[in-house]
Design a protein around this motif. Structure first.
Motif, short mmCIF file in Angstrom:
data_model
loop_
_atom_site.label_atom_id
_atom_site.label_comp_id
_atom_site.label_asym_id
_atom_site.label_seq_id
_atom_site.Cartn_x
_atom_site.Cartn_y
_atom_site.Cartn_z
N ARG A 127 0.83 -1.22 0.00
CA ARG A 127 0.00 0.00 0.00
C ARG A 127 0.86 1.26 0.00
NH1 ARG A 127 -5.82 -0.50 2.70
NH2 ARG A 127 -6.39 -2.52 1.87
N ILE A 128 1.93 1.25 0.78
CA ILE A 128 2.84 2.39 0.78
C ILE A 128 3.42 2.59 -0.62
CG2 ILE A 128 5.14 3.13 1.59
CD1 ILE A 128 4.33 1.96 4.36
N LYS A 129 3.83 1.50 -1.22
CA LYS A 129 4.41 1.55 -2.56
C LYS A 129 3.39 2.07 -3.58
CE LYS A 129 6.75 -1.47 -5.85
NZ LYS A 129 7.15 -2.84 -6.14
N ALA A 130 2.15 1.63 -3.46
CA ALA A 130 1.10 2.07 -4.39
C ALA A 130 0.86 3.59 -4.28
CB ALA A 130 -0.20 1.31 -4.14
N GLU A 156 3.87 5.20 -5.88
CA GLU A 156 3.83 5.07 -7.35
C GLU A 156 2.84 6.04 -7.97
OE1 GLU A 156 5.09 0.40 -7.95
OE2 GLU A 156 2.98 0.88 -7.71
N THR A 157 1.67 6.16 -7.38
CA THR A 157 0.68 7.10 -7.89
C THR A 157 1.18 8.53 -7.77
OG1 THR A 157 -1.12 5.61 -7.27
CG2 THR A 157 -1.71 7.92 -7.58
N ALA A 158 1.75 8.86 -6.63
CA ALA A 158 2.28 10.22 -6.42
C ALA A 158 3.47 10.49 -7.34
CB ALA A 158 2.69 10.39 -4.96
N ASN A 159 4.31 9.50 -7.53
CA ASN A 159 5.49 9.67 -8.37
C ASN A 159 5.07 9.95 -9.82
OD1 ASN A 159 8.40 9.72 -8.45
ND2 ASN A 159 8.30 7.83 -9.64
#
Length: 142
Positions: free
Chosen positions: A128-131, A134-137
């Motif tokens: 979830r942190i990665k998701a 990724e969306t923010a990036n």
């Protein structure tokens, strides 16, 4: 340089001052007791993390180019591990989060003393942190 590298080094140094992995886990549980709780209305089904025997809720967002995370759980052990990830990755740029997964915690012996369900919850919180990152990036890099 990744802004999380100094945090990683400091966290590992702090954890490794404790005599063994169980003492480190006890320290993390004490930290979880002091963590601000997610408001009850934020503990929704949509925020619940599947794959853990206890209830675990996760909230993540990106503001001003940095990601922020919070969690709540009905088990202090689960909250301590999820909270460790939330505290560690909060206020970091998305690209830095994506460049450093939590596998470094093995060096402190934290993950080896968790049950399969709790390790699974840790993996799901990282996902979830990665998701969120990724969306923010994707938004930041455009």
């Amino acid at each position: 340089m990744n802004s999380l590298e100094p945090r990683k080094d400091a966290l590992l140094a702090d954890l490794l001052l404790l005599p063994d992995p169980l003492a480190r886990l006890e320290y993390l549980i004490d930290e979880a007791r002091a963590m601000p709780a997610l408001p009850p209305d934020a503990c929704t089904e949509a925020r619940r993390v599947e794959g853990c025997m206890s209830n675990l809720w996760f909230a993540g967002e990106c503001r001003d180019g940095r990601c922020h995370f919070q969690c709540e759980a009905d088990s202090l052990v689960v909250k301590s591990i999820a909270g460790l990830l939330c505290r560690f990755y909060s206020d970091a740029p998305p690209a830095d989060i994506l460049a450093l997964d939590p596998s470094f915690l093995r060096a402190a012996g934290i993950t080896e003393h968790l049950s399969t369900n709790r390790r699974n919850a840790l993996t799901k919180v990282w996902a979830r942190i990665k998701a969120v990152a990724e969306t923010a990036n994707g938004c930041v890099s455009r």
